[in-house]
Design an enzyme around this catalytic site. Structure first.
Site: not given
Ligand code: PGA
Length: 259
Positions: A8-10, A94, A165, A235
């Site tokens: 998850n590169w955000k 998320h 999460e 992340g």
């Protein structure tokens, strides 16, 4: 069942060439693990068209999508558009979208339905809510699970990837603290319990449930050592190819060890 590691590169990196470099570094090592482990990379939307051509060994995911298929929704991206960019997965629910963008369980529920309708696999996060504390996680996960999967049938439920999460374990949160392997295992078993209740034991155990929250090369063993933990949502560490690769390799080693 293969392990699944989701990057998850955000809202990173800041330029397309860096996104391409990062994917290429992962992609060219995939042949070593692909028999037992899958990798999904979820970049910002704008990099998807460029990355489509770099991803033979890894799959592409999105970090969000609209609950509607078209129309007057300024700033939104539909499942149909994502499909054109080769997207096969989408992260939904998320905690950052809940905390900063006001996303609710009913919105997440509508997005899951829309993703499944378009044959995009939802990666559904459970455990993100402002102020959630460790002792309350089972109740919170139960509540979120019931609401976000409301009205989904057995077939739909079994197509989802679930992630435990906890919001307090996300590396960028104030006073963040990764979950212990034991806690992650306990909550993942709890999620399996919720699934078993809805679709039966055999079906439930064919579903992948991952852990997310500060997973990196230094602590990955804590989680990978539990066969019930099917992978990780990563992340910060996913922005460093070597760090991310060590996470992938550790889960892969465990998968081979148990095969
Ligand atoms: P983190 O992020 O690995 O940096 O804690 C995980 C996530 O938010 O999905």
């Amino acid at each position: 069942m293969k392990k699944l590691i989701v990057a998850n590169w955000k809202m990173n990196p800041q330029a397309a060439p860096d996104a391409k470099r990062l994917v290429a570094l992962i992609e060219h090592r995939m042949h070593a693990v692909s028999a037992n482990t899958e990798v999904v990379v979820c970049p910002p939307f704008v990099y998807l068209p460029a990355l489509m051509h770099y991803t033979k060994g890894v799959e592409l995911g999105a970090q969000n999508m609209s609950w509607a298929d078209a129309g007057a929704l300024t700033g939104e991206i539909s499942a149909g558009m994502l499909k054109q960019w080769g997207v096969g997965y989408v992260i939904l629910g998320h905690s950052e979208r809940r905390l900063y963008l006001g996303e609710t369980d009913s919105v997440v529920n509508a997005k899951i339905t829309e993703a499944l309708k378009n044959k995009i696999i939802p990666i559904v996060c459970l455990g993100g809510e402002t102020g959630a504390i460790k002792a309350e996680m089972k109740n919170l996960v139960t509540k979120q699970f019931i609401k976000v999967t409301k009205d989904l049938d057995k077939k739909q439920l079994s197509k989802i990837v679930y992630v435990y999460e906890p919001v307090w374990a996300i590396s960028t949160m104030k006073k963040s603290e990764p979950a212990t392997g034991e806690h992650a295992f306990e909550l993942i078993e709890h999620i399996y319990g919720l699934l078993e209740h809805r679709i039966g034991k055999a079906e439930a155990r064919n579903i992948r449930v991952l852990y997310g929250g500060t997973v990196n090369k230094n602590n990955v063993h804590e989680y990978a050592k539990y066969p019930q933990i099917d992978g990780a949502l990563v992340g910060a560490a996913s922005l460093d190819a070597d760090n991310f690769w060590q996470v992938v390799s550790e889960f892969n080693r465990e998968a081979i060890h148990r095969a």
